[in-house]
Design a protein around this motif. Structure first.
Motif, PDB file in Angstrom:
ATOM      1  N   THR A  83       0.829  -1.210   0.000  1.00  0.00           N
ATOM      2  CA  THR A  83       0.000   0.000   0.000  1.00  0.00           C
ATOM      3  C   THR A  83       0.863   1.260   0.000  1.00  0.00           C
ATOM      4  O   THR A  83       0.461   2.296  -0.522  1.00  0.00           O
ATOM      5  CB  THR A  83      -0.924   0.006   1.226  1.00  0.00           C
ATOM      6  OG1 THR A  83      -0.132  -0.147   2.413  1.00  0.00           O
ATOM      7  CG2 THR A  83      -1.925  -1.143   1.155  1.00  0.00           C
ATOM      8  N   PRO A  86      -3.108   8.706  -1.874  1.00  0.00           N
ATOM      9  CA  PRO A  86      -3.752   8.014  -0.748  1.00  0.00           C
ATOM     10  C   PRO A  86      -5.027   7.278  -1.136  1.00  0.00           C
ATOM     11  O   PRO A  86      -5.349   6.244  -0.542  1.00  0.00           O
ATOM     12  CB  PRO A  86      -4.032   9.141   0.253  1.00  0.00           C
ATOM     13  CG  PRO A  86      -3.977  10.407  -0.533  1.00  0.00           C
ATOM     14  CD  PRO A  86      -3.017  10.170  -1.644  1.00  0.00           C
ATOM     15  N   SER A 145      -3.903   4.089  -2.631  1.00  0.00           N
ATOM     16  CA  SER A 145      -3.397   3.217  -1.574  1.00  0.00           C
ATOM     17  C   SER A 145      -4.542   2.544  -0.829  1.00  0.00           C
ATOM     18  O   SER A 145      -4.477   1.348  -0.507  1.00  0.00           O
ATOM     19  CB  SER A 145      -2.545   4.034  -0.597  1.00  0.00           C
ATOM     20  OG  SER A 145      -2.036   3.222   0.434  1.00  0.00           O
ATOM     21  N   ALA A 146      -5.626   3.302  -0.584  1.00  0.00           N
ATOM     22  CA  ALA A 146      -6.783   2.737   0.118  1.00  0.00           C
ATOM     23  C   ALA A 146      -7.480   1.683  -0.727  1.00  0.00           C
ATOM     24  O   ALA A 146      -7.914   0.645  -0.218  1.00  0.00           O
ATOM     25  CB  ALA A 146      -7.757   3.856   0.488  1.00  0.00           C
ATOM     26  N   ALA A 206      -5.352  -1.431  -0.643  1.00  0.00           N
ATOM     27  CA  ALA A 206      -5.491  -2.103   0.651  1.00  0.00           C
ATOM     28  C   ALA A 206      -6.787  -2.896   0.712  1.00  0.00           C
ATOM     29  O   ALA A 206      -6.825  -4.015   1.244  1.00  0.00           O
ATOM     30  CB  ALA A 206      -5.424  -1.078   1.782  1.00  0.00           C
ATOM     31  N   ALA A 230     -12.587   0.606   1.268  1.00  0.00           N
ATOM     32  CA  ALA A 230     -11.620   1.680   1.002  1.00  0.00           C
ATOM     33  C   ALA A 230     -12.036   2.991   1.661  1.00  0.00           C
ATOM     34  O   ALA A 230     -11.182   3.749   2.139  1.00  0.00           O
ATOM     35  CB  ALA A 230     -11.452   1.869  -0.495  1.00  0.00           C
ATOM     36  N   THR A 231     -13.345   3.279   1.690  1.00  0.00           N
ATOM     37  CA  THR A 231     -13.805   4.550   2.276  1.00  0.00           C
ATOM     38  C   THR A 231     -13.609   4.594   3.785  1.00  0.00           C
ATOM     39  O   THR A 231     -13.727   5.667   4.385  1.00  0.00           O
ATOM     40  CB  THR A 231     -15.281   4.794   1.937  1.00  0.00           C
ATOM     41  OG1 THR A 231     -16.058   3.631   2.278  1.00  0.00           O
ATOM     42  CG2 THR A 231     -15.470   5.101   0.469  1.00  0.00           C
ATOM     43  N   ARG A 232     -13.303   3.478   4.406  1.00  0.00           N
ATOM     44  CA  ARG A 232     -12.996   3.495   5.831  1.00  0.00           C
ATOM     45  C   ARG A 232     -11.629   4.122   6.083  1.00  0.00           C
ATOM     46  O   ARG A 232     -11.338   4.559   7.199  1.00  0.00           O
ATOM     47  CB  ARG A 232     -13.009   2.069   6.394  1.00  0.00           C
ATOM     48  CG  ARG A 232     -14.394   1.409   6.374  1.00  0.00           C
ATOM     49  CD  ARG A 232     -14.276  -0.062   6.758  1.00  0.00           C
ATOM     50  NE  ARG A 232     -15.554  -0.753   6.605  1.00  0.00           N
ATOM     51  CZ  ARG A 232     -15.692  -2.079   6.618  1.00  0.00           C
ATOM     52  NH1 ARG A 232     -14.594  -2.860   6.759  1.00  0.00           N
ATOM     53  NH2 ARG A 232     -16.875  -2.637   6.479  1.00  0.00           N
ATOM     54  N   GLN A 233     -10.788   4.150   5.061  1.00  0.00           N
ATOM     55  CA  GLN A 233      -9.443   4.698   5.212  1.00  0.00           C
ATOM     56  C   GLN A 233      -9.294   6.093   4.616  1.00  0.00           C
ATOM     57  O   GLN A 233      -8.429   6.862   5.052  1.00  0.00           O
ATOM     58  CB  GLN A 233      -8.425   3.769   4.532  1.00  0.00           C
ATOM     59  CG  GLN A 233      -8.384   2.359   5.104  1.00  0.00           C
ATOM     60  CD  GLN A 233      -7.290   1.538   4.462  1.00  0.00           C
ATOM     61  OE1 GLN A 233      -6.276   2.057   4.012  1.00  0.00           O
ATOM     62  NE2 GLN A 233      -7.489   0.229   4.404  1.00  0.00           N
ATOM     63  N   VAL A 234     -10.079   6.427   3.620  1.00  0.00           N
ATOM     64  CA  VAL A 234      -9.926   7.709   2.943  1.00  0.00           C
ATOM     65  C   VAL A 234     -11.300   8.248   2.569  1.00  0.00           C
ATOM     66  O   VAL A 234     -12.205   7.492   2.198  1.00  0.00           O
ATOM     67  CB  VAL A 234      -9.045   7.560   1.681  1.00  0.00           C
ATOM     68  CG1 VAL A 234      -9.703   6.688   0.639  1.00  0.00           C
ATOM     69  CG2 VAL A 234      -8.673   8.921   1.113  1.00  0.00           C
TER      70      VAL A 234
END
Length: 366
Positions: free
Chosen positions: A46, A52, A55-56, A59, A86-90
């Motif tokens: 990642t 970013p 990367s999300a 991941a 993915a939306t949990r990270q970005v």
């Protein structure tokens, strides 16, 4: 910096993304189309992505199990799970961008090539960040042991270069372009003063010059001081008289007096004398730190050239380390404690003739 399509809004005021951004899009699009291709990729994480959002998404792709190929071809349920994860990270990622990633991928089967591009740019970023940290250490005058700190960072930087070389083995004949010349900063007045004290001390105690043979003319900050050191060492090597006047004459023979008043040289050559070894170590330390900074700036210049390949980064970095490695050897030679003197072995005692006193005494007693 996330590119506008990731959030679903276009902004012409933002600069155009670099080529690696499109490589990241193509790679993610290939994996969204054919998730099973993720198993064929090695060495990419990642952290390899510059964006970013990308990367999300990557991941999420690594976290979720691959869908059934037949089911994945019929519906977008798996893409919805990727989006949710993915939306949990970005923030700012929306479903249309996942479809954009799929649309901009030319050929999913080229995923390994796209991954290689992403990894190459990641290697450049890693080397740039590590070099900037190395430069910060080399410029930090507040460190209690600056040479030890710089050499430790140099080892860390060299280990990173070795890691990049493992991932991108250098190709024969592939050399980096010469980076732009690195400007040399003006020497500090403290350095000039210390070098003049060293020259004056060596002029008064020429017998001590031999103990600092590890100090070279290039360790001095200005050409005049370097030239005068050459004069001193040459006179001492030839076993000729050494004093301010003989040094001045030698300097004239070498063409060092252009633009310099002879009286000025005589003045600082008759200045205070302290210790040749002490001030020579100070000069060598300053030279080592300056060499380290020059090395870091050269490597950084390589990383800032987008046309430099990972193979060329490795070759250029290793060539840049050559001068630092050479002065590092001299530093260890100058500062290493002298080996303890071994006591001289006693000469071996030769065996004498056999003693016959007892036998003679016995015969006499008869």
């Amino acid at each position: 910096m996330s590119h506008p399509p990731a959030s679903g809004h276009d902004d012409d005021s933002l600069p155009s993304p670099p080529p690696v951004f499109h490589a990241e899009q193509a790679l993610l699009g290939a994996l969204l189309l054919d998730p099973h291709r993720l198993a064929d990729l090695t060495g990419i994480t990642t952290d390899s992505f510059s964006d970013p959002v990308h990367s999300a998404v990557f991941a999420a792709l690594r976290t979720l199990p691959a869908p059934d190929p037949a089911e994945h071809a019929q519906n977008a349920h798996w893409l919805d799970r990727v989006l949710t994860t993915a939306t949990r990270q970005v923030r700012g990622l929306m479903a249309p961008y996942l479809h954009t990633l799929i649309q901009v991928c030319p050929w999913p089967r080229h995923a390994p090539a796209y991954a290689r591009m992403v990894e190459a740019e990641h290697a450049r970023r890693r080397l740039r960040v590590a070099t900037e940290h190395f430069l910060t250490t080399a410029r930090d005058a507040s460190l209690p042991h600056p040479v030890d700190a710089v050499l430790t960072e140099a080892d860390t930087l060299a280990a990173l270069v070795d890691d990049i070389a493992t991932r991108f083995p250098p190709r024969a004949g592939v050399l980096p372009r010469t980076p732009p010349s690195v400007a040399v900063s003006a020497p500090a007045s403290e350095a000039l003063g210390e070098e003049r004290v060293l020259l004056a001390t060596a002029a008064d105690h020429p017998a001590e010059i031999d103990s600092v043979r590890w100090l070279l003319p290039e360790d001095f900050t200005v050409p005049l001081h370097a030239g005068l050191w050459q004069c001193l060492t040459a006179l001492a090597r030839r076993q000729e008289p050494v004093d301010p006047v003989t040094i001045l004459w030698e300097a004239q023979q070498r063409g060092l007096l252009r633009g310099t008043e002879p009286g000025e040289i005589l003045q600082f050559l008759t200045g205070p004398q302290v210790s040749v070894t002490h001030w020579a170590e100070r000069a060598l330390q300053r030279s080592l730190l300056a060499t380290a900074e020059h090395t870091g700036r050269r490597i950084k210049a390589y990383t800032e050239d987008p046309a430099t390949t990972p193979f060329q980064l490795v070759a250029g970095a290793r060539r840049s380390f050559a001068d630092l490695s050479a002065i590092r050897v001299r530093w260890h030679h100058a500062t290493a404690p002298a080996p303890p003197r071994q006591p001289r072995p006693k000469p071996a005692t030769r065996a004498g003739p056999p003693t016959t006193t007892t036998a003679r005494t016995a015969r006499t007693s008869r």
